[in-house]
Scaffold this motif. Structure first.
Motif, PDB file in Angstrom:
ATOM      1  N   ILE A  66      -7.308   6.474  -4.678  1.00 58.48           N
ATOM      2  CA  ILE A  66      -7.108   7.227  -3.441  1.00 58.48           C
ATOM      3  C   ILE A  66      -6.035   8.291  -3.665  1.00 58.48           C
ATOM      4  CG2 ILE A  66      -6.441   7.092  -1.016  1.00 58.48           C
ATOM      5  CD1 ILE A  66      -9.094   5.765  -1.650  1.00 58.48           C
ATOM      6  N   PHE A  67      -6.316   9.500  -3.167  1.00 62.78           N
ATOM      7  CA  PHE A  67      -5.314  10.563  -3.196  1.00 62.78           C
ATOM      8  C   PHE A  67      -4.361  10.339  -2.022  1.00 62.78           C
ATOM      9  CE2 PHE A  67      -8.958  12.313  -5.415  1.00 62.78           C
ATOM     10  CZ  PHE A  67      -8.368  12.864  -6.548  1.00 62.78           C
ATOM     11  N   ARG A  68      -3.177   9.866  -2.357  1.00 62.21           N
ATOM     12  CA  ARG A  68      -2.218   9.461  -1.330  1.00 62.21           C
ATOM     13  C   ARG A  68      -0.828   9.931  -1.757  1.00 62.21           C
ATOM     14  NH1 ARG A  68      -2.718   4.339  -2.041  1.00 62.21           N
ATOM     15  NH2 ARG A  68      -4.527   4.051  -0.668  1.00 62.21           N
ATOM     16  N   LEU A  69      -0.129  10.655  -0.888  1.00 64.95           N
ATOM     17  CA  LEU A  69       1.204  11.184  -1.184  1.00 64.95           C
ATOM     18  C   LEU A  69       2.178  10.769  -0.093  1.00 64.95           C
ATOM     19  CD1 LEU A  69       0.194  14.847  -2.119  1.00 64.95           C
ATOM     20  CD2 LEU A  69       0.701  12.991  -3.722  1.00 64.95           C
ATOM     21  N   LYS A  70       3.391  10.502  -0.477  1.00 63.96           N
ATOM     22  CA  LYS A  70       4.412  10.128   0.499  1.00 63.96           C
ATOM     23  C   LYS A  70       4.663  11.282   1.461  1.00 63.96           C
ATOM     24  CE  LYS A  70       9.159   8.422   0.907  1.00 63.96           C
ATOM     25  NZ  LYS A  70      10.375   8.002   0.175  1.00 63.96           N
ATOM     26  N   THR A  87       1.573   8.731   5.847  1.00 62.01           N
ATOM     27  CA  THR A  87       1.293   8.464   4.441  1.00 62.01           C
ATOM     28  C   THR A  87      -0.046   7.775   4.240  1.00 62.01           C
ATOM     29  OG1 THR A  87       3.669   8.299   3.952  1.00 62.01           O
ATOM     30  CG2 THR A  87       2.162   7.312   2.356  1.00 62.01           C
ATOM     31  N   LEU A  88      -0.465   6.916   5.202  1.00 62.33           N
ATOM     32  CA  LEU A  88      -1.632   6.053   4.986  1.00 62.33           C
ATOM     33  C   LEU A  88      -2.865   6.402   5.812  1.00 62.33           C
ATOM     34  CD1 LEU A  88       0.086   2.529   4.801  1.00 62.33           C
ATOM     35  CD2 LEU A  88      -0.530   4.055   2.928  1.00 62.33           C
ATOM     36  N   THR A 129      -1.989   1.264  19.867  1.00 65.09           N
ATOM     37  CA  THR A 129      -0.901   2.236  19.741  1.00 65.09           C
ATOM     38  C   THR A 129      -0.835   2.729  18.295  1.00 65.09           C
ATOM     39  OG1 THR A 129       0.703   0.531  19.163  1.00 65.09           O
ATOM     40  CG2 THR A 129       0.407   1.022  21.520  1.00 65.09           C
ATOM     41  N   LEU A 130      -0.030   3.765  18.077  1.00 68.52           N
ATOM     42  CA  LEU A 130       0.173   4.233  16.704  1.00 68.52           C
ATOM     43  C   LEU A 130       0.774   3.129  15.839  1.00 68.52           C
ATOM     44  CD1 LEU A 130       1.503   7.880  17.243  1.00 68.52           C
ATOM     45  CD2 LEU A 130      -0.600   7.200  16.069  1.00 68.52           C
ATOM     46  N   THR A 131       1.641   2.311  16.430  1.00 66.11           N
ATOM     47  CA  THR A 131       2.238   1.209  15.671  1.00 66.11           C
ATOM     48  C   THR A 131       1.172   0.196  15.281  1.00 66.11           C
ATOM     49  OG1 THR A 131       4.221   1.525  17.029  1.00 66.11           O
ATOM     50  CG2 THR A 131       4.151  -0.413  15.613  1.00 66.11           C
ATOM     51  N   MET A 132       0.244  -0.111  16.179  1.00 66.77           N
ATOM     52  CA  MET A 132      -0.842  -1.032  15.855  1.00 66.77           C
ATOM     53  C   MET A 132      -1.764  -0.426  14.793  1.00 66.77           C
ATOM     54  SD  MET A 132      -1.646  -2.389  19.729  1.00 66.77           S
ATOM     55  CE  MET A 132      -3.123  -3.307  19.272  1.00 66.77           C
ATOM     56  N   GLN A 133      -1.980   0.878  14.875  1.00 66.22           N
ATOM     57  CA  GLN A 133      -2.788   1.531  13.840  1.00 66.22           C
ATOM     58  C   GLN A 133      -2.096   1.444  12.477  1.00 66.22           C
ATOM     59  OE1 GLN A 133      -4.489   5.413  14.870  1.00 66.22           O
ATOM     60  NE2 GLN A 133      -3.986   5.002  17.018  1.00 66.22           N
ATOM     61  N   VAL A 134      -0.758   1.575  12.467  1.00 70.58           N
ATOM     62  CA  VAL A 134      -0.012   1.430  11.214  1.00 70.58           C
ATOM     63  C   VAL A 134      -0.185   0.020  10.656  1.00 70.58           C
ATOM     64  CG1 VAL A 134       2.324   1.301  10.252  1.00 70.58           C
ATOM     65  CG2 VAL A 134       1.656   3.249  11.655  1.00 70.58           C
ATOM     66  N   ALA A 135      -0.158  -0.970  11.540  1.00 75.73           N
ATOM     67  CA  ALA A 135      -0.375  -2.344  11.092  1.00 75.73           C
ATOM     68  C   ALA A 135      -1.753  -2.487  10.445  1.00 75.73           C
ATOM     69  CB  ALA A 135      -0.239  -3.297  12.282  1.00 75.73           C
ATOM     70  N   ARG A 184       0.822  -1.214   0.000  1.00 75.47           N
ATOM     71  CA  ARG A 184       0.000   0.000   0.000  1.00 75.47           C
ATOM     72  C   ARG A 184       0.855   1.262   0.000  1.00 75.47           C
ATOM     73  NH1 ARG A 184      -4.279   1.334   3.865  1.00 75.47           N
ATOM     74  NH2 ARG A 184      -5.167   2.454   2.108  1.00 75.47           N
ATOM     75  N   LEU A 185       2.054   1.160   0.563  1.00 71.53           N
ATOM     76  CA  LEU A 185       2.943   2.321   0.590  1.00 71.53           C
ATOM     77  C   LEU A 185       3.395   2.717  -0.809  1.00 71.53           C
ATOM     78  CD1 LEU A 185       5.313   1.790   3.651  1.00 71.53           C
ATOM     79  CD2 LEU A 185       3.721   3.680   3.279  1.00 71.53           C
ATOM     80  N   ASP A 186       3.408   1.743  -1.716  1.00 71.15           N
ATOM     81  CA  ASP A 186       3.864   2.022  -3.079  1.00 71.15           C
ATOM     82  C   ASP A 186       2.754   2.534  -3.983  1.00 71.15           C
ATOM     83  OD1 ASP A 186       6.446   1.178  -2.439  1.00 71.15           O
ATOM     84  OD2 ASP A 186       5.937  -0.918  -2.838  1.00 71.15           O
ATOM     85  N   ARG A 187       1.519   2.456  -3.528  1.00 68.52           N
ATOM     86  CA  ARG A 187       0.396   2.932  -4.345  1.00 68.52           C
ATOM     87  C   ARG A 187       0.113   4.390  -3.975  1.00 68.52           C
ATOM     88  NH1 ARG A 187      -1.633  -2.335  -3.006  1.00 68.52           N
ATOM     89  NH2 ARG A 187      -3.125  -1.495  -1.501  1.00 68.52           N
TER      90      ARG A 187
END
Length: 702
Positions: free
Chosen positions: A65-69, A165-166, A121-127, A40-43
């Motif tokens: 999706i409008f997504r920017l690094k 990013t996500l 946590t923020l890390t769990m949200q990233v997952a 998903r990070l690459d899209r």
């Protein structure tokens, strides 16, 4: 009793330890058997900006999706501090799972019979952002395993970067940069506390807190965040009062503008590491050019469209790019980029044909040529309205865009050679059929884009080199390919600046400023294309009008339809920009001296149609240069002393031309002195009165 309590406590602790160990073992097994999916990070999409960083367009990723690094170093620290304080205050201290927060959330849920606060946590949200799943206890366990895996593989900053990013921010917008551009119209580098709080709370409920649809709910959620983090972040009462209850200030450009859409679409995949394309466009002139083209097209017949390009001749930067007035107008084929479309150039290549004649040494602006009926095999060109003008000068022929003289000169230059010369300058012509370039090139019998025509005229306005167009600020400035000598360029500048447009077509602002525009118009066969290309000391502007499908437009030709738009565009542009310094890489020769006296022309240059003196040529050998010998390298004489030139043979007096410009006359078997104007390569030509010539190249060394 105490011993019982102790045993129970020890047993409970042992169970907790065993459960914790089992969980850790399961986390390790899951991580080893299920690699992280980071796809998903690459899209990601693309952000298109003008040269000053103003918003032009944003493209969605392939998933819509409008997504920017995003990167923490490019985001206001107030947002990062607010996010961590509100979402995960022990973020920098735990290993991905905050067991205290999980215990608190579980206890609150048991006590109240419903979920009061989350333990993620923020890390769990990233997952969860990387691998979206239904909200179940099984999914929570997987998120915990993924969190441990993320903490083991990435730094805290990397994890925050993934979140930035996500994270969802409402609608089709993910990531803090896409959200900031959508809601605030700028990068998230400089936020108020209120904006930081709003973007912090949005991912909790993106649809419910969308500020553009539910401003009241968004404002309440923002104020809630500010109240909670005020003490932890040390927000002053004055800052809190200034942000709490403040109305939401959103960008007015949420409906993405379509200005320069063709260029934006063309460049969207040429983005930098942060998904951004900073173009060379100037928003002010891009908008002005689009408005001018729109007004012009609204006066044209249905189905007709127009395009325009504005280039800085000094750098090759494209300042305005209008592929069509309305990308979404199907009736006018607005989606077709007419800046890049291959069309007939009409008469707009004539200056370059004459330019090659100037460089070859057989032509001069005052050379006389007969405008008369002529046939080249099966090809019999005619003038516009079938009128002929008898013996005229090359200057007159070009200023009045006469066809017969241009075809005659091309026949001597060589059509194949002319096309090859343009190809070497990286401007290939689209030649129809398989016969190769022919004399019809002079009248538009080949295909070329408006963009390439503007580049060619940039060589006339600049230093004689054709440069690649610079569409992005990241594109390097290059020297370009040489096309035309300073002398020929000076001739053409003077000729084209002498073209007087009809007074009723020239905007009053240009007439009042006394601004001299060198320009050339063109019309293709059947009135399919109407063009006008012009330049001044800095700007090169090209205009095309016609139909995208190539059908005729009777009554529309370059001078009548395209030229007025050209003048309107020039009226919009500044005459000069004294604050900007010409790049050292581009030095325009401004001291060209042009010989305009017919009496000083060599016999070869006086009359284009006059045949050589064959009777004298038969009994005398052709001229031969005795010195300098071919490809000589001569050190520049001291005290600016001249160079000795000797020639023998020939009929009548001999004429010396240097780089196509007459220098002196002398008798056969004689010599002449030539004063070089500096170091570099020079082409010497000796011409006798029979029109025979011989040339050699000489390099003057310092």
């Amino acid at each position: 009793m105490k011993r019982l309590i102790l045993h129970i406590s020890l047993g409970a602790a042992l169970c907790i330890l065993l459960a914790f160990g089992a969980l850790q073992g399961w986390y390790g097994w899951y991580a080893a058997s299920h690699p992280l999916d980071l796809s998903r990070l690459d899209r990601r999409g693309s952000l298109i900006l003008d040269r000053a960083g103003s918003y032009m367009h944003m493209f969605a990723a392939k998933d819509g999706i409008f997504r920017l690094k995003a990167d923490i170093s490019h985001v206001d620290p107030r947002y990062i501090r607010t996010l961590v304080a509100f979402e995960d205050k022990r973020f920098y201290n735990h290993g991905g799972i905050d067991y205290l927060a999980l215990f608190r959330a579980t206890a609150q849920a048991i006590k109240n019979g419903r979920v009061i606060s989350g333990g993620s946590t923020l890390t769990m949200q990233v997952a969860r952002l990387l691998e979206p799943r239904p909200r179940t206890w099984q999914s929570k366990l997987i998120e915990m395993a993924r969190a441990a895996q993320l903490e083991d593989r990435f730094s805290k900053q990397d994890i925050l970067n993934i979140y930035l990013t996500l994270a969802p921010y409402g609608g089709a917008y993910e990531g803090v940069r896409a959200a900031s551009w959508h809601y605030f119209g700028r990068e998230p580098k400089d936020m108020t506390w209120g904006e930081a709080a709003l973007l912090t709370v949005l991912p909790q409920s993106p649809s419910r807190f969308r500020p553009d649809r539910h401003p009241a709910a968004a404002a309440m959620a923002r104020d809630k965040v500010l109240a909670r983090v005020q003490g932890a972040l040390g927000i002053s009462k004055a800052d809190l009062a200034a942000n709490e209850g403040d109305r939401l200030r959103l960008s007015r450009n949420k409906k993405h503008p379509v200005t320069a859409y063709h260029l934006a679409f063309r460049l969207k995949d040429r983005k930098d590491d942060f998904d951004t394309v900073k173009t060379t466009l100037m928003a002010r002139y891009q908008g002005g050019a689009t408005d001018i083209i729109n007004r012009a097209v609204n006066r044209l017949a249905p189905g007709m469209t127009a395009a325009a390009v504005i280039m800085d001749s000094r750098t090759g930067e494209i300042i305005a790019y209008v592929g069509s007035p309305d990308y979404f107008n199907e009736a006018r084929a607005g989606a077709v980029d007419m800046v890049r479309a291959i069309r007939s150039p009409g008469s707009t290549l004539k200056p370059f044909i004459y330019g090659m004649g100037f460089d070859d040494g057989f032509l001069h602006p005052l050379t006389l040529i007969r405008d008369e009926k002529v046939r080249f095999g099966d090809y019999a060109p005619t003038n516009f309205r079938d009128r002929f003008h008898g013996e005229i000068s090359i200057l007159y022929a070009l200023q009045h865009s006469l066809n017969i003289p241009a075809v005659k000169v091309l026949s001597r230059v060589g059509a194949q050679r002319f096309a090859a010369k343009l190809a070497l300058a990286h401007v290939p012509l689209d030649i129809p059929g398989d016969q190769g370039a022919g004399l019809a090139l002079a009248l538009g019998g080949a295909g070329i884009s408006l963009e390439d025509l503007v580049r060619l005229y940039g060589a006339l306005a600049g230093d004689g080199h054709v440069r690649p167009e610079r569409l992005r600020m990241a594109d390097k400035l290059t020297a370009g390919a040489p096309l035309i000598s300073p002398t020929a360029r000076s001739y053409l500048q003077r000729i084209l600046k002498g073209v007087a447009p009809p007074a009723d077509l020239m905007p009053a602002s240009l007439r009042q400023k006394g601004r001299r525009i060198a320009f050339k118009t063109g019309t293709s066969w059947g009135f399919r294309d109407a063009l006008a290309i012009g330049f001044d000391d800095r700007w090169v502007i090209g205009v095309w009008i016609g139909k995208a499908d190539g059908t005729p437009n009777p009554g529309h030709y370059g001078a009548k339809t395209a030229a007025p738009i050209l003048f309107d565009l020039f009226a919009m542009m500044p005459k000069n920009s004294p604050r900007e310094i010409r790049p050292r890489e581009i030095r325009v020769a401004e001291s060209d001296k042009v010989n305009w006296q017919l009496s000083r022309l060599s016999p070869l240059q006086r009359h284009f149609d006059q045949p050589p003196l064959k009777r004298y040529a038969a009994i005398s050998p052709p001229p031969v240069i005795q010195f300098p010998v071919p490809d000589s390298q001569i050190k520049l004489p001291k005290a600016h002393r001249p160079v000795y030139v000797e020639a023998t043979g020939g009929t009548g007096n001999l004429s010396l031309l240097v780089n196509g410009e007459p220098v002196a006359k002398f008798t056969p078997q004689g010599h002449v002195w030539w004063q070089p104007d500096g170091v570099g390569f020079h082409h010497l030509t000796i011409v006798d009165e029979a029109g025979r010539s011989v040339g050699t190249d000489v390099r003057i060394l310092p």
